[in-house]
Scaffold this motif. Structure first.
Motif, PDB file in Angstrom:
ATOM      1  N   PHE A 266      39.805  20.526  44.627  1.00  0.00           N
ATOM      2  CA  PHE A 266      38.864  21.212  45.504  1.00  0.00           C
ATOM      3  C   PHE A 266      38.289  22.444  44.811  1.00  0.00           C
ATOM      4  O   PHE A 266      37.082  22.706  44.879  1.00  0.00           O
ATOM      5  CB  PHE A 266      39.551  21.616  46.804  1.00  0.00           C
ATOM      6  CG  PHE A 266      38.620  22.223  47.816  1.00  0.00           C
ATOM      7  CD1 PHE A 266      37.695  21.435  48.481  1.00  0.00           C
ATOM      8  CD2 PHE A 266      38.652  23.578  48.095  1.00  0.00           C
ATOM      9  CE1 PHE A 266      36.822  21.989  49.407  1.00  0.00           C
ATOM     10  CE2 PHE A 266      37.778  24.137  49.020  1.00  0.00           C
ATOM     11  CZ  PHE A 266      36.870  23.337  49.678  1.00  0.00           C
ATOM     12  N   PHE A 267      39.137  23.185  44.102  1.00  0.00           N
ATOM     13  CA  PHE A 267      38.677  24.358  43.370  1.00  0.00           C
ATOM     14  C   PHE A 267      37.727  23.952  42.250  1.00  0.00           C
ATOM     15  O   PHE A 267      36.690  24.587  42.029  1.00  0.00           O
ATOM     16  CB  PHE A 267      39.879  25.114  42.797  1.00  0.00           C
ATOM     17  CG  PHE A 267      39.504  26.345  42.015  1.00  0.00           C
ATOM     18  CD1 PHE A 267      38.977  27.455  42.653  1.00  0.00           C
ATOM     19  CD2 PHE A 267      39.687  26.389  40.644  1.00  0.00           C
ATOM     20  CE1 PHE A 267      38.625  28.595  41.936  1.00  0.00           C
ATOM     21  CE2 PHE A 267      39.340  27.521  39.921  1.00  0.00           C
ATOM     22  CZ  PHE A 267      38.813  28.625  40.575  1.00  0.00           C
ATOM     23  N   GLU A 268      38.050  22.867  41.547  1.00  0.00           N
ATOM     24  CA  GLU A 268      37.192  22.401  40.458  1.00  0.00           C
ATOM     25  C   GLU A 268      35.826  21.979  40.977  1.00  0.00           C
ATOM     26  O   GLU A 268      34.793  22.305  40.383  1.00  0.00           O
ATOM     27  CB  GLU A 268      37.855  21.231  39.729  1.00  0.00           C
ATOM     28  CG  GLU A 268      37.043  20.722  38.547  1.00  0.00           C
ATOM     29  CD  GLU A 268      37.702  19.563  37.829  1.00  0.00           C
ATOM     30  OE1 GLU A 268      37.157  19.122  36.803  1.00  0.00           O
ATOM     31  OE2 GLU A 268      38.753  19.088  38.298  1.00  0.00           O
ATOM     32  N   LEU A 269      35.809  21.234  42.086  1.00  0.00           N
ATOM     33  CA  LEU A 269      34.541  20.801  42.651  1.00  0.00           C
ATOM     34  C   LEU A 269      33.698  21.986  43.083  1.00  0.00           C
ATOM     35  O   LEU A 269      32.476  22.008  42.888  1.00  0.00           O
ATOM     36  CB  LEU A 269      34.790  19.864  43.835  1.00  0.00           C
ATOM     37  CG  LEU A 269      33.548  19.285  44.525  1.00  0.00           C
ATOM     38  CD1 LEU A 269      32.725  18.462  43.543  1.00  0.00           C
ATOM     39  CD2 LEU A 269      33.922  18.450  45.733  1.00  0.00           C
ATOM     40  N   SER A 270      34.336  23.003  43.664  1.00  0.00           N
ATOM     41  CA  SER A 270      33.607  24.204  44.082  1.00  0.00           C
ATOM     42  C   SER A 270      32.984  24.897  42.884  1.00  0.00           C
ATOM     43  O   SER A 270      31.839  25.380  42.953  1.00  0.00           O
ATOM     44  CB  SER A 270      34.552  25.165  44.812  1.00  0.00           C
ATOM     45  OG  SER A 270      35.105  24.567  45.963  1.00  0.00           O
ATOM     46  N   LEU A 271      33.709  24.947  41.767  1.00  0.00           N
ATOM     47  CA  LEU A 271      33.163  25.563  40.560  1.00  0.00           C
ATOM     48  C   LEU A 271      31.986  24.767  40.019  1.00  0.00           C
ATOM     49  O   LEU A 271      30.945  25.320  39.662  1.00  0.00           O
ATOM     50  CB  LEU A 271      34.255  25.659  39.489  1.00  0.00           C
ATOM     51  CG  LEU A 271      35.316  26.745  39.654  1.00  0.00           C
ATOM     52  CD1 LEU A 271      36.326  26.655  38.514  1.00  0.00           C
ATOM     53  CD2 LEU A 271      34.689  28.128  39.702  1.00  0.00           C
ATOM     54  N   ILE A 272      32.154  23.449  39.951  1.00  0.00           N
ATOM     55  CA  ILE A 272      31.115  22.587  39.383  1.00  0.00           C
ATOM     56  C   ILE A 272      29.818  22.701  40.165  1.00  0.00           C
ATOM     57  O   ILE A 272      28.725  22.731  39.598  1.00  0.00           O
ATOM     58  CB  ILE A 272      31.594  21.119  39.351  1.00  0.00           C
ATOM     59  CG1 ILE A 272      32.743  20.959  38.354  1.00  0.00           C
ATOM     60  CG2 ILE A 272      30.447  20.175  38.971  1.00  0.00           C
ATOM     61  CD1 ILE A 272      33.421  19.621  38.425  1.00  0.00           C
ATOM     62  N   GLU A 273      29.917  22.766  41.485  1.00  0.00           N
ATOM     63  CA  GLU A 273      28.723  22.774  42.323  1.00  0.00           C
ATOM     64  C   GLU A 273      28.095  24.156  42.453  1.00  0.00           C
ATOM     65  O   GLU A 273      27.044  24.297  43.064  1.00  0.00           O
ATOM     66  CB  GLU A 273      29.061  22.212  43.703  1.00  0.00           C
ATOM     67  CG  GLU A 273      29.425  20.731  43.657  1.00  0.00           C
ATOM     68  CD  GLU A 273      29.604  20.129  45.035  1.00  0.00           C
ATOM     69  OE1 GLU A 273      29.745  20.907  46.003  1.00  0.00           O
ATOM     70  OE2 GLU A 273      29.597  18.900  45.139  1.00  0.00           O
TER      71      GLU A 273
ATOM     72  N   GLY B 268      45.576  10.198  46.737  1.00  0.00           N
ATOM     73  CA  GLY B 268      44.577  10.964  46.009  1.00  0.00           C
ATOM     74  C   GLY B 268      43.910  11.965  46.918  1.00  0.00           C
ATOM     75  O   GLY B 268      44.067  11.948  48.128  1.00  0.00           O
ATOM     76  N   SER B 269      43.139  12.861  46.300  1.00  0.00           N
ATOM     77  CA  SER B 269      42.495  13.918  47.076  1.00  0.00           C
ATOM     78  C   SER B 269      41.203  13.455  47.730  1.00  0.00           C
ATOM     79  O   SER B 269      40.696  14.110  48.631  1.00  0.00           O
ATOM     80  CB  SER B 269      42.192  15.111  46.158  1.00  0.00           C
ATOM     81  OG  SER B 269      41.219  14.748  45.195  1.00  0.00           O
ATOM     82  N   GLY B 270      40.655  12.333  47.272  1.00  0.00           N
ATOM     83  CA  GLY B 270      39.349  11.912  47.780  1.00  0.00           C
ATOM     84  C   GLY B 270      38.219  12.701  47.158  1.00  0.00           C
ATOM     85  O   GLY B 270      37.098  12.657  47.642  1.00  0.00           O
ATOM     86  N   LEU B 271      38.520  13.437  46.064  1.00  0.00           N
ATOM     87  CA  LEU B 271      37.512  14.271  45.426  1.00  0.00           C
ATOM     88  C   LEU B 271      37.143  13.788  44.026  1.00  0.00           C
ATOM     89  O   LEU B 271      36.196  14.297  43.429  1.00  0.00           O
ATOM     90  CB  LEU B 271      38.012  15.719  45.326  1.00  0.00           C
ATOM     91  CG  LEU B 271      38.105  16.487  46.650  1.00  0.00           C
ATOM     92  CD1 LEU B 271      38.804  17.817  46.431  1.00  0.00           C
ATOM     93  CD2 LEU B 271      36.734  16.709  47.243  1.00  0.00           C
ATOM     94  N   GLY B 272      37.882  12.834  43.501  1.00  0.00           N
ATOM     95  CA  GLY B 272      37.666  12.394  42.129  1.00  0.00           C
ATOM     96  C   GLY B 272      36.262  11.890  41.866  1.00  0.00           C
ATOM     97  O   GLY B 272      35.620  12.271  40.879  1.00  0.00           O
ATOM     98  N   LEU B 273      35.740  11.039  42.741  1.00  0.00           N
ATOM     99  CA  LEU B 273      34.400  10.499  42.551  1.00  0.00           C
ATOM    100  C   LEU B 273      33.332  11.561  42.815  1.00  0.00           C
ATOM    101  O   LEU B 273      32.269  11.541  42.186  1.00  0.00           O
ATOM    102  CB  LEU B 273      34.185   9.282  43.452  1.00  0.00           C
ATOM    103  CG  LEU B 273      35.053   8.057  43.122  1.00  0.00           C
ATOM    104  CD1 LEU B 273      34.728   6.901  44.056  1.00  0.00           C
ATOM    105  CD2 LEU B 273      34.878   7.629  41.670  1.00  0.00           C
ATOM    106  N   SER B 274      33.601  12.475  43.739  1.00  0.00           N
ATOM    107  CA  SER B 274      32.656  13.573  43.991  1.00  0.00           C
ATOM    108  C   SER B 274      32.542  14.467  42.758  1.00  0.00           C
ATOM    109  O   SER B 274      31.440  14.902  42.393  1.00  0.00           O
ATOM    110  CB  SER B 274      33.117  14.409  45.192  1.00  0.00           C
ATOM    111  OG  SER B 274      33.095  13.655  46.379  1.00  0.00           O
ATOM    112  N   ILE B 275      33.677  14.738  42.126  1.00  0.00           N
ATOM    113  CA  ILE B 275      33.671  15.552  40.902  1.00  0.00           C
ATOM    114  C   ILE B 275      32.888  14.841  39.810  1.00  0.00           C
ATOM    115  O   ILE B 275      32.066  15.443  39.109  1.00  0.00           O
ATOM    116  CB  ILE B 275      35.110  15.844  40.447  1.00  0.00           C
ATOM    117  CG1 ILE B 275      35.785  16.805  41.438  1.00  0.00           C
ATOM    118  CG2 ILE B 275      35.136  16.414  39.031  1.00  0.00           C
ATOM    119  CD1 ILE B 275      37.258  17.027  41.178  1.00  0.00           C
TER     120      ILE B 275
END
Length: 305
Positions: A138-145, A262-269
């Motif tokens: 979740f933190f990684e996705l927030s950074l990427i976006e 899984g977190s459900g965030l892998g494909l979003s990332i």
């Protein structure tokens, strides 16, 4: 002299009439815009008086109105996505936390055997790892976006990188009794992108494939026109067209009962990283097979095609 005076008067009268028409037209446009802004009508501004400048003004006002509507729609969509994301992450955090707390209570309660203690500690450790992975993703996705997130552009030999990644997944495929059909082009394919981002994208796609694949898996990489294309195909008979459209949404899992895997965030990332690299990541369902396709721009002699 009389004729000149008559001409002057006629011209002045025509100009005055034209000015009055334009004032009435401006008043009518103002009234239309006021009703549109109040929401009493959805009709855009139209011009009854033929005048190129007024028509241009009305056109720009209508375009601005469209931009405002689009911005409001994006704002609402973002709010809904954020609300859903908060609900999902709250659920996914609460689940392992509840489990961890429950097993800690068991450890503190009555005397337990060493075997039971080891079992409970193992479960607590696994739940903690899942929680840590979820928060990291979740933190990684927030950074990427975020708009401040920058990628490093470098020359990447895709054949070499993909071969290295696939070797690292040998054991995972073997554990699932999957023998993927791997076809990588023998020709050197070079792209300019962020190597760590490319690696993260491919690894996330392969993790998803290993986790959910059933039966045949096909991994192909090659050059197609002006792009480098990676395709990962696996059987996915449980998926529907709606599932495929939502695969890249945050926290989306086809089966919520499997969310612990899984977190459900892998494909979003992966999707966000591909967007940052000006590439594309798409998903298609055809006759029970899911195809994930990544495309990067090719480079020739050190320059992007």
């Amino acid at each position: 002299m009389l004729i000149l005076t008559l001409v002057s008067v006629t011209v002045a009268a025509l100009l005055l009439a034209r000015l009055l028409q334009m004032r009435r037209e401006l008043g009518r446009m103002t009234s239309q815009l006021r009703r549109y802004n109040k929401g009493t009508t959805g009709k855009k501004i139209d011009v009854s008086l033929f005048d190129q400048r007024l028509e241009a003004l009305a056109g720009e006002i209508n375009r601005q109105s469209d931009l405002v509507v689009d911005a409001e729609a994006r704002r609402r969509r973002t709010e809904n996505e954020l609300r859903q994301a908060i609900a999902n992450i709250s659920h996914d955090i609460r689940t392992p936390l509840t489990s961890i707390f429950g097993y800690i209570q068991l450890l503190e309660a009555e005397p337990i055997t060493p075997e039971e203690k080891h079992e409970y500690l193992t479960i607590v450790k696994n739940r903690t790892k899942r929680l840590q992975a979820l928060l990291n993703d979740f933190f990684e996705l927030s950074l990427i976006e975020s708009s401040d997130y920058q990628l490093k552009t470098e020359r990447i030999e895709m054949n070499v990188l993909l071969s290295d990644i696939l070797v690292g997944f040998y054991d995972r495929f073997n554990e699932r009794n999957i023998t993927p059909d791997i076809r990588l082009t023998k020709e050197a394919v070079t792209v300019y992108a962020d190597e760590s981002a490319v690696r993260r994208v491919v690894e996330n796609l392969l993790i998803n494939t290993v986790k959910h694949a059933a039966g045949h898996v096909e991994i192909c990489f090659g050059q197609r026109e002006k792009t480098a294309e990676l395709r990962i195909v696996n059987e996915a008979k449980e998926l529907s067209d709606i599932d495929v459209r939502l695969l890249f949404d945050r926290f989306y899992t086809v089966d919520r009962t499997r969310s612990a895997q899984g977190s459900g965030l892998g494909l979003s990332i992966a999707k966000s990283l591909m967007d940052k690299m000006n590439g594309t990541l798409t998903a298609e369902l055809h006759e029970g097979s899911l195809t994930m396709t990544c495309r990067w721009k090719l480079t020739v002699a050190g320059e992007a095609v």
